[in-house]
Design a protein around this motif. Structure first.
Motif, PDB file in Angstrom:
ATOM      1  N   HIS A 126     -11.169   6.250  -3.993  1.00  0.00           N
ATOM      2  CA  HIS A 126     -10.062   5.539  -4.097  1.00  0.00           C
ATOM      3  C   HIS A 126     -10.058   4.400  -3.164  1.00  0.00           C
ATOM      4  N   GLY A 127     -11.209   3.795  -2.977  1.00  0.00           N
ATOM      5  CA  GLY A 127     -11.259   2.577  -2.036  1.00  0.00           C
ATOM      6  C   GLY A 127     -10.594   2.993  -0.453  1.00  0.00           C
ATOM      7  N   GLY A 128     -10.370   4.190  -0.293  1.00  0.00           N
ATOM      8  CA  GLY A 128     -10.108   4.485   1.062  1.00  0.00           C
ATOM      9  C   GLY A 128      -8.420   4.168   1.113  1.00  0.00           C
ATOM     10  N   ILE A 129      -7.806   3.979  -0.107  1.00  0.00           N
ATOM     11  CA  ILE A 129      -6.443   3.966  -0.317  1.00  0.00           C
ATOM     12  C   ILE A 129      -5.519   5.554  -0.579  1.00  0.00           C
ATOM     13  N   ALA A 130      -4.659   5.548   0.305  1.00  0.00           N
ATOM     14  CA  ALA A 130      -3.716   6.671   0.195  1.00  0.00           C
ATOM     15  C   ALA A 130      -2.984   6.713  -0.891  1.00  0.00           C
ATOM     16  N   THR A 131      -2.073   5.866  -0.842  1.00  0.00           N
ATOM     17  CA  THR A 131      -0.956   5.709  -1.925  1.00  0.00           C
ATOM     18  C   THR A 131      -0.676   4.135  -2.392  1.00  0.00           C
ATOM     19  N   ASP A 132       0.019   4.085  -3.503  1.00  0.00           N
ATOM     20  CA  ASP A 132       0.299   2.575  -3.945  1.00  0.00           C
ATOM     21  C   ASP A 132       1.678   2.551  -4.005  1.00  0.00           C
ATOM     22  N   SER A 133       2.165   1.176  -3.829  1.00  0.00           N
ATOM     23  CA  SER A 133       3.690   1.119  -4.097  1.00  0.00           C
ATOM     24  C   SER A 133       3.788  -0.399  -4.655  1.00  0.00           C
ATOM     25  N   VAL A 134       4.777  -1.025  -4.820  1.00  0.00           N
ATOM     26  CA  VAL A 134       5.064  -2.370  -5.133  1.00  0.00           C
ATOM     27  C   VAL A 134       6.103  -2.894  -4.391  1.00  0.00           C
ATOM     28  N   VAL A 135       6.082  -4.321  -4.487  1.00  0.00           N
ATOM     29  CA  VAL A 135       7.244  -5.076  -3.744  1.00  0.00           C
ATOM     30  C   VAL A 135       8.403  -4.956  -4.740  1.00  0.00           C
ATOM     31  N   VAL A 136       9.388  -4.701  -3.993  1.00  0.00           N
ATOM     32  CA  VAL A 136      10.478  -4.559  -4.939  1.00  0.00           C
ATOM     33  C   VAL A 136      11.772  -5.519  -4.313  1.00  0.00           C
ATOM     34  N   LEU A 137      12.746  -5.631  -4.812  1.00  0.00           N
ATOM     35  CA  LEU A 137      14.049  -6.411  -4.473  1.00  0.00           C
ATOM     36  C   LEU A 137      15.082  -5.307  -4.414  1.00  0.00           C
ATOM     37  N   VAL A 138      15.767  -5.218  -3.153  1.00  0.00           N
ATOM     38  CA  VAL A 138      16.663  -4.073  -2.785  1.00  0.00           C
ATOM     39  C   VAL A 138      17.888  -5.029  -2.466  1.00  0.00           C
ATOM     40  N   VAL A 139      19.195  -4.677  -3.555  1.00  0.00           N
ATOM     41  CA  VAL A 139      20.380  -5.412  -3.476  1.00  0.00           C
ATOM     42  C   VAL A 139      21.473  -4.345  -3.375  1.00  0.00           C
ATOM     43  N   ARG A 140      22.558  -4.882  -3.151  1.00  0.00           N
ATOM     44  CA  ARG A 140      23.861  -4.119  -3.101  1.00  0.00           C
ATOM     45  C   ARG A 140      23.955  -3.441  -4.249  1.00  0.00           C
ATOM     46  N   LYS A 141      24.800  -2.320  -4.437  1.00  0.00           N
ATOM     47  CA  LYS A 141      25.042  -1.619  -5.624  1.00  0.00           C
ATOM     48  C   LYS A 141      25.879  -2.493  -6.594  1.00  0.00           C
ATOM     49  N   GLY A 142      25.243  -2.538  -7.866  1.00  0.00           N
ATOM     50  CA  GLY A 142      26.012  -3.644  -8.719  1.00  0.00           C
ATOM     51  C   GLY A 142      25.486  -4.796  -8.820  1.00  0.00           C
ATOM     52  N   ASN A 143      24.513  -5.216  -7.931  1.00  0.00           N
ATOM     53  CA  ASN A 143      23.557  -6.397  -8.056  1.00  0.00           C
ATOM     54  C   ASN A 143      24.624  -7.601  -8.066  1.00  0.00           C
ATOM     55  N   VAL A 246      12.426  -3.792  -9.797  1.00  0.00           N
ATOM     56  CA  VAL A 246      11.110  -4.062  -9.916  1.00  0.00           C
ATOM     57  C   VAL A 246      11.019  -5.273 -10.546  1.00  0.00           C
ATOM     58  N   PRO A 247      10.373  -6.442  -9.992  1.00  0.00           N
ATOM     59  CA  PRO A 247      10.262  -7.785 -10.604  1.00  0.00           C
ATOM     60  C   PRO A 247       9.231  -7.631 -11.536  1.00  0.00           C
ATOM     61  N   PRO A 248       9.289  -8.346 -12.741  1.00  0.00           N
ATOM     62  CA  PRO A 248       8.492  -8.401 -13.775  1.00  0.00           C
ATOM     63  C   PRO A 248       7.161  -9.124 -13.072  1.00  0.00           C
ATOM     64  N   SER A 249       6.910  -9.680 -11.905  1.00  0.00           N
ATOM     65  CA  SER A 249       5.684 -10.077 -11.441  1.00  0.00           C
ATOM     66  C   SER A 249       5.871  -9.656 -10.081  1.00  0.00           C
ATOM     67  N   THR A 250       4.968  -8.958  -9.510  1.00  0.00           N
ATOM     68  CA  THR A 250       5.008  -8.424  -8.035  1.00  0.00           C
ATOM     69  C   THR A 250       3.673  -7.774  -7.919  1.00  0.00           C
ATOM     70  N   ILE A 251       3.401  -7.524  -6.500  1.00  0.00           N
ATOM     71  CA  ILE A 251       2.101  -7.353  -5.834  1.00  0.00           C
ATOM     72  C   ILE A 251       1.804  -5.683  -5.821  1.00  0.00           C
ATOM     73  N   LEU A 252       0.791  -5.297  -5.970  1.00  0.00           N
ATOM     74  CA  LEU A 252       0.419  -3.758  -5.981  1.00  0.00           C
ATOM     75  C   LEU A 252       0.255  -3.696  -4.461  1.00  0.00           C
ATOM     76  N   ILE A 253       0.894  -2.650  -3.741  1.00  0.00           N
ATOM     77  CA  ILE A 253       0.771  -2.571  -2.539  1.00  0.00           C
ATOM     78  C   ILE A 253      -0.217  -1.258  -2.073  1.00  0.00           C
ATOM     79  N   GLU A 254      -1.263  -1.403  -1.509  1.00  0.00           N
ATOM     80  CA  GLU A 254      -2.394  -0.348  -1.483  1.00  0.00           C
ATOM     81  C   GLU A 254      -2.319  -0.160   0.012  1.00  0.00           C
ATOM     82  N   THR A 255      -2.330   1.098   0.286  1.00  0.00           N
ATOM     83  CA  THR A 255      -2.266   1.382   1.988  1.00  0.00           C
ATOM     84  C   THR A 255      -3.395   2.357   2.142  1.00  0.00           C
ATOM     85  N   PRO A 256      -3.981   1.701   3.265  1.00  0.00           N
ATOM     86  CA  PRO A 256      -5.322   2.223   3.664  1.00  0.00           C
ATOM     87  C   PRO A 256      -5.361   3.576   4.618  1.00  0.00           C
TER      88      PRO A 256
END
Lengths: 345, 302, 269
Positions: A126-143, A246-256
């Motif tokens: 897996h290219g030395g990548i352990a897990t993935d994630s994505v950048v998200v926007l965290v807001v107060r409940k109810g946005n 999870v925004p419609p456009s965001t980056i894939l976080i790959e952690t080595p």
């Protein structure tokens, strides 16, 4: 004389107390060393990682691994913190057998400066990548501010929390998410950097690590936090008063992840293999991290953004770190300098 | 030989190690101190000037370094002012007043000395942070810095003023009162000047402690740019690998500490009522183990 | 003072002083115990008795077991030297001993980190000899010794001065040598001062956070003392664990206060 007897008695009492204390300390010291060390076979693995996965390792991965045949008798010591800081600590001499960072640049530092990790770590599964994630926007409940995309950050009047990109890997992912979204909308590089600048201008606080940023946010700082999806999930599970988008456009976080050259074998390699096994990846998924094996990704839990891009689009972390995050010449360093923020943590 | 030297130097007799022994003892002490204290500090100073004077200056005057130093100094000044007042009040009621539970209160004063700073930070956050049961949320603010520092520096002034209050000669107060002076005038004109040396020493020590405080501020006030005291700033510089910057700001704090220690020494000499220590030229830290609530007690069994 | 205004001002001062203490000292103390046992005994107990928790406790006690005797022996010897032997350099020694009182623990940690690091003056030499100071127990011991250095000296000096030299003189005229005089005459006379200093030293070492944090890397199960464990637990949302360890430390602190109190009276008596 009465006095002499009293003095002698008191002195012997003191001596007895002192002796008892020393004995107690010795017993405790002795007890501990026999229970804590990895006994027959196995070995002692020093795990050094970025700030967020600490509880995953400590509470789930390591105990599960110890139950397998490859992992029996193996014991662990854990040290987690901001990715950049941890990477520098290992170069400065902190013992490490397995290193798990949040961006490849922190892994490369170990290759180049410390010669602690093999140069071809990316050839691992897996290219030395352990897990993935994505950048998200965290807001107060109810946005309350109705934030849905990175563009909203530009247009709305919000206080942003993101870690400092010069100590935290997470922060760099956040910035590249903003930058990449702008580029993929067709903006020029200069315009995209302007978007980054606007975001940083609105940033109220830049704590040292992703975990610190989450703590600051949950304690009332700011309106929106840029973070890993896994951090948002964890905060929700802990009952914090937040929600994430999870925004419609965001980056894939790959952690080595990699083993160091002096790591005890075969324990270290076995542990890595376990992390990449189905069982290991399931453990990651349960904790909110996206498995690197696409078959194991439950899209209900981990929705796929319409526009998911990777760091390779910008030349990989080597190029990006040099161009954007170099302490002095990087474009983000310049922006931070203009805003009066420290570029060394 | 022992008897001979004992009688020969009557003014400074007492336990005398043989001449070689004293020299060896002194050498050991100097070695211990050098290894444990002086050598590391020397390494610190050396690192701070590694890039020359200009780098030192750039690091110390960087925006965040200045911001954190400002916060540290201002907060510390506020804190010692507040605790000078409250510390004196508390010392007063412990010495001159009597109420149920006084002995317990007297013992609890030392809690900040005994409690680990990180625990203090944690509980202050629980009490006055975003989950506060009393509705006071000052977590991650500059006020939090002040409150945390108030906690850790409280005992210094109390323990510095108490012995002076105890030893004070009441006759002058009583004379002034009988001449018609109000309580406050008595305090202002007679009591306060006598307390001044102890108060000043306690304040200086509290100030030194406040400048360098780390654990209690860390969780409660956080490390946000606005609420970052110098010690937290230094810590982040270390983590970022900026050893020279961390060392430079550390040297600034170190110089401040040294100046404060010198000031305390001067104060002790100026207002010194303890002739024995004045004669020896040694400083008396306001933490000696005297029982401050009761006077008297018998002489020990000697 | 029997006047009405006297009573009013007395109550005023009492309220002011005790109220301040209640807000600042008492409330946090009560809070620790409340927050810990909020959800029952099980969560904090589990955290403390985890492998890492036990190891943190054991490591903290180990620090005490090494640093306190070292600083006690040094403290008594140094006090003897300062009080009984006049020397020009005594005030310098005195000043250096006071340094740990006034220096920030972060500065202390950094100075040790620089001295024993891979680019430090002593680091590489020691590394080659196989001795690792940083990220390991020896560095933590040195940090603990540094921060708790002054207490025994500071408490012993006034007592030594107070007891004077007649008894010691008498002993030596009777033929006792220096060691016998020390052990049989001096030490018993200063023992409560020394004991008080020992208690202060112990409290300081147990509670040390900043310097040890920098020097040790806070590696769980290896170089994580109890205060560092508290921070780690807090960072990971394990509030039960953080409070559990905090309660333990608070109990140790209260025990220290008790010991301080008892010893204060003995010293005066």
């Amino acid at each position: 004389m009465r006095n002499a007897r009293k003095v002698t008695r008191r002195r012997s009492v003191n001596a007895a107390i002192l002796a008892a204390l020393f004995a107690l300390a010795a017993v405790i010291a002795g007890c501990g060393s026999s229970s804590g060390s990895g006994s027959s076979g196995g070995g002692k693995l020093d795990v050094v990682g970025y700030s967020t996965p600490e509880s995953v390792y400590q509470e789930d991965l390591e105990p599960a691994f110890e139950k397998t045949s490859a992992g029996s008798g193996v014991s662990f010591s854990n040290s987690f913190g901001a990715s950049g800081d941890q990477s520098r600590a290992v170069v400065a001499g902190q013992p490490a057998s397995v290193v798990h960072f949040s961006q490849a640049g922190d892994m490369e530092r170990l290759v180049e400066e410390g010669e602690l990790v093999a140069k071809d770590w990316e050839k691992q599964p897996h290219g030395g990548i352990a897990t993935d994630s994505v950048v998200v926007l965290v807001v107060r409940k109810g946005n309350p501010q109705g934030i849905q995309t990175f563009d909203d950050l530009q247009s709305k009047d919000v206080g942003i929390v993101t870690p400092n990109p010069f100590s935290s890997g997470s922060a760099r992912w956040n910035i590249m998410a903003v930058y990449g979204t702008a580029i993929n909308e067709g903006k020029s590089s200069a315009q995209a950097l302007e978007a980054v600048k606007t975001v940083l201008e609105k940033t109220k606080a830049q704590p040292g690590s992703a975990r610190d940023a989450l703590a600051a946010f949950t304690q009332g700082e700011g309106d929106v936090l840029l973070s890993y999806e896994n951090e948002a999930i964890k905060a929700e599970n802990e009952g914090e008063d937040i929600e994430y988008i999870v925004p419609p456009s965001t980056i894939l976080i790959e952690t080595p992840i990699a083993v160091t050259k002096d790591a005890p074998e075969p324990a270290a390699e076995a542990f890595l293999k376990f992390i990449w096994s189905d069982e290991g990846q399931e453990i990651w998924a349960e904790n909110g991290y996206r498995p690197v094996n696409p078959k194991l990704v439950d899209t209900k839990q981990f929705p796929t953004p319409k526009e998911l891009f990777k760091i390779s689009q910008f030349g990989g972390w080597g190029k990006v770190n040099e161009e954007f995050f170099d302490d002095e010449a990087g474009s983000v360093a310049k922006i931070e300098g203009e805003l009066g923020v420290s570029t060394s943590g | 030989m022992e008897a001979h030297s004992a009688t020969a130097s009557a003014t400074r007799a007492g336990i005398r190690l043989p001449w070689v022994g004293a020299g060896l003892g002194r050498g050991t002490v100097v070695l211990y101190l050098s290894l444990i204290v002086l050598l590391p500090l020397a390494a610190l100073v050396s690192q701070s000037f590694e890039g020359g004077l200009s780098t030192f200056w750039t690091q110390v005057t960087s925006p965040q370094a200045v911001r954190s130093l400002e916060l540290t100094v201002v907060a510390s000044l506020i804190v010692v002012a507040i605790n000078a007042v409250f510390g004196t009040v508390i010392a007063w009621i412990l010495v001159r007043d009597d109420f149920p539970g006084k002995a317990a209160v007297n013992a609890v004063i030392d809690l900040p000395f005994a409690l680990p700073t990180i625990v203090a930070s944690l509980t202050l956050l629980a009490l006055y942070g975003h989950e506060s049961p009393v509705g006071i949320d000052i977590g991650l603010t500059r006020t939090a810095v002040v409150v945390a520092l108030l906690f850790v520096t409280l005992p210094f002034v109390v323990r510095a003023v108490q012995p002076l209050l105890i030893e004070m000669d009441r006759e002058m107060e009583e004379a002034a009162a009988s001449l018609g002076a109000s309580g406050f005038t008595v305090f202002r004109r007679i009591i306060f000047p006598n307390l001044l040396p102890g108060l000043a020493a306690g304040v200086a020590l509290a100030f030194a402690r406040a400048l360098g405080e780390f654990g209690s501020v860390l969780i409660f006030a956080g490390g946000l740019p606005d609420t970052q005291v110098s010690s937290v700033f230094i810590r982040t510089q270390i983590e970022s690998g900026n050893d020279t910057g961390a060392a430079a700001v550390s040297v600034v704090l170190l110089v401040a500490s040294l100046l404060l220690l010198a000031v305390i020494g001067l104060i002790q000499r100026w207002g010194n009522r303890h002739e024995r220590s004045a004669a020896a030229g040694l400083t008396v830290m306001p933490m000696s183990g005297e029982d401050f609530t009761e006077k008297g007690g018998e002489d020990g069994d000697r | 003072m029997g006047t009405a205004s006297g009573t009013r001002s007395r109550w005023g001062l009492r309220t002011l002083g005790l109220g301040y203490l209640a807000l600042l000292l008492l409330a946090p103390l009560v809070m620790i115990f409340y927050k810990t046992f909020e959800n029952g005994l099980a969560p904090p107990l589990e955290a403390i008795t985890s492998a890492d928790g036990l190891h943190a406790l054991q490591l903290s006690l180990l620090m005490v077991a090494i640093a306190v005797p070292l600083n006690t022996i040094f403290g008594v010897g140094c006090a003897l030297l300062l009080v009984r032997h006049k020397w020009k350099g005594n005030s310098v020694i005195d000043a250096v001993i006071n340094l740990p009182f006034a220096i920030s623990p972060v500065v202390i940690g950094l100075s040790l980190f620089l001295l024993y690091g891979t680019k430090g003056w002593l680091g590489p030499t020691l590394s080659e000899a196989g001795i690792e100071i940083l990220f390991s127990v020896p560095g933590m011991v040195i940090a603990s010794v540094f921060v708790s250095l002054p207490f025994v000296v500071r408490e012993t000096v006034p007592v030594l001065q107070e007891i004077g030299t007649e008894q010691e003189q008498a002993a030596s005229t009777l033929g006792a040598n220096a060691w016998q005089t020390f052990w049989r005459v001096t030490l018993p006379a200063i023992r409560w001062g020394v004991a008080y200093g020992v208690v202060l030293t112990t409290a300081r070492v147990l509670g040390e956070f900043g310097a040890v944090s920098i020097v040790s890397g806070s590696r769980s199960g290896e170089t994580e003392t109890l205060p560092l464990f508290v921070q780690k637990q807090f960072d990971n949302f394990n509030t039960a664990g953080a409070y559990g360890a905090s309660v333990l430390l608070a109990v140790l602190a209260l025990t220290t206060l008790l010991a301080m109190n008892v010893l204060k009276r003995k010293e005066d008596a």
